[in-house]
Design a protein around this motif. Structure first.
Motif, PDB file in Angstrom:
ATOM      1  N   LEU A  46       0.815  -1.215   0.000  1.00 41.04           N
ATOM      2  CA  LEU A  46       0.000   0.000   0.000  1.00 41.04           C
ATOM      3  C   LEU A  46       0.852   1.270   0.000  1.00 41.04           C
ATOM      4  O   LEU A  46       0.554   2.224  -0.733  1.00 41.04           O
ATOM      5  N   VAL A  47       1.914   1.277   0.797  1.00 36.36           N
ATOM      6  CA  VAL A  47       2.800   2.450   0.826  1.00 36.36           C
ATOM      7  C   VAL A  47       3.511   2.614  -0.512  1.00 36.36           C
ATOM      8  O   VAL A  47       3.560   3.715  -1.076  1.00 36.36           O
ATOM      9  N   TRP A  48       4.054   1.523  -1.025  1.00 40.96           N
ATOM     10  CA  TRP A  48       4.762   1.542  -2.301  1.00 40.96           C
ATOM     11  C   TRP A  48       3.821   1.980  -3.423  1.00 40.96           C
ATOM     12  O   TRP A  48       4.168   2.825  -4.255  1.00 40.96           O
ATOM     13  N   HIS A  49       2.628   1.441  -3.448  1.00 37.75           N
ATOM     14  CA  HIS A  49       1.624   1.803  -4.459  1.00 37.75           C
ATOM     15  C   HIS A  49       1.271   3.290  -4.348  1.00 37.75           C
ATOM     16  O   HIS A  49       1.159   3.975  -5.369  1.00 37.75           O
ATOM     17  N   ALA A  50       1.083   3.781  -3.128  1.00 32.66           N
ATOM     18  CA  ALA A  50       0.742   5.196  -2.936  1.00 32.66           C
ATOM     19  C   ALA A  50       1.871   6.101  -3.411  1.00 32.66           C
ATOM     20  O   ALA A  50       1.620   7.127  -4.041  1.00 32.66           O
ATOM     21  N   LEU A  51       3.100   5.718  -3.115  1.00 38.22           N
ATOM     22  CA  LEU A  51       4.252   6.525  -3.548  1.00 38.22           C
ATOM     23  C   LEU A  51       4.354   6.578  -5.072  1.00 38.22           C
ATOM     24  O   LEU A  51       4.623   7.634  -5.641  1.00 38.22           O
ATOM     25  N   LEU A  52       4.147   5.441  -5.717  1.00 38.87           N
ATOM     26  CA  LEU A  52       4.189   5.417  -7.194  1.00 38.87           C
ATOM     27  C   LEU A  52       3.030   6.177  -7.797  1.00 38.87           C
ATOM     28  O   LEU A  52       3.173   6.834  -8.829  1.00 38.87           O
ATOM     29  N   SER A  53       1.863   6.109  -7.173  1.00 39.79           N
ATOM     30  CA  SER A  53       0.686   6.805  -7.686  1.00 39.79           C
ATOM     31  C   SER A  53       0.828   8.320  -7.540  1.00 39.79           C
ATOM     32  O   SER A  53       0.247   9.071  -8.334  1.00 39.79           O
ATOM     33  N   ALA A  54       1.584   8.762  -6.548  1.00 39.70           N
ATOM     34  CA  ALA A  54       1.755  10.195  -6.296  1.00 39.70           C
ATOM     35  C   ALA A  54       2.742  10.847  -7.274  1.00 39.70           C
ATOM     36  O   ALA A  54       2.776  12.065  -7.387  1.00 39.70           O
ATOM     37  N   GLN A  55       3.492  10.037  -7.985  1.00 43.37           N
ATOM     38  CA  GLN A  55       4.502  10.593  -8.910  1.00 43.37           C
ATOM     39  C   GLN A  55       3.881  11.098 -10.168  1.00 43.37           C
ATOM     40  O   GLN A  55       2.953  10.714 -10.711  1.00 43.37           O
TER      41      GLN A  55
END
Length: 155
Positions: A146-155
């Motif tokens: 979830l954290v990794w996905h959120a970080l990639l989605s925020a880029q």
């Protein structure tokens, strides 16, 4: 049998599926991680638990929860319904990839709280310890996703 199912659904099958996905597709590791842990560890684990709870509620009440009261079967059935309600959409997420993050969050909450409850119950049997470790381990994997996905989605 329970330990074998936990290892298969929460470790072996997700890892084999991730490796196969990465080897045959151009997919990011984070996508494969979420996709396969939600499908196997959240989906199939909860559906298999739900079926067991709905088909043999007295066994679950007595042998798992150590409640020797026939009335407990009513509660076990409802637990089974909840497991089924999360498990079926988690399996379906294989065909609806947009569902993966939401089901990863639901699974993370469910397994994280279940793992904490196992700690509070002070597990003593091999089955209780396996359930605690697998629940907390899956919650940790889902948090990473979830954290990794959120970080990639925020880029």
């Amino acid at each position: 049998m329970q330990l074998a199912a936990i290892i298969l659904l929460m470790v072996v099958l997700p890892i084999i599926s991730i490796v196969q996905d990465l080897a045959t597709n151009q997919v990011l590791l984070v996508e494969a991680l979420g996709k396969w842990f939600v499908f196997w560890a959240v989906g199939w684990r909860l559906v298999s638990a739900a079926l067991h709870q709905m088909l043999r509620p007295a066994y679950t009440a007595k042998d798992i929860f150590e409640i020797d009261d026939p009335a407990a079967s009513k509660l076990v059935l409802e637990i089974g319904f909840g497991n089924l309600a999360i498990g079926i959409p988690a399996i379906a997420s294989l065909y609806f990839p947009a569902w993966v993050p939401a089901l990863a969050l639901a699974g993370c909450i469910f397994f994280g709280l279940a793992g904490l409850q196992h700690i509070r119950n002070k597990p003593t049997t091999r089955a209780e310890i396996a359930a605690m470790v697998s629940d907390l381990g899956l919650a940790a994997v889902l948090i990473v996703y979830l954290v990794w996905h959120a970080l990639l989605s925020a880029q």
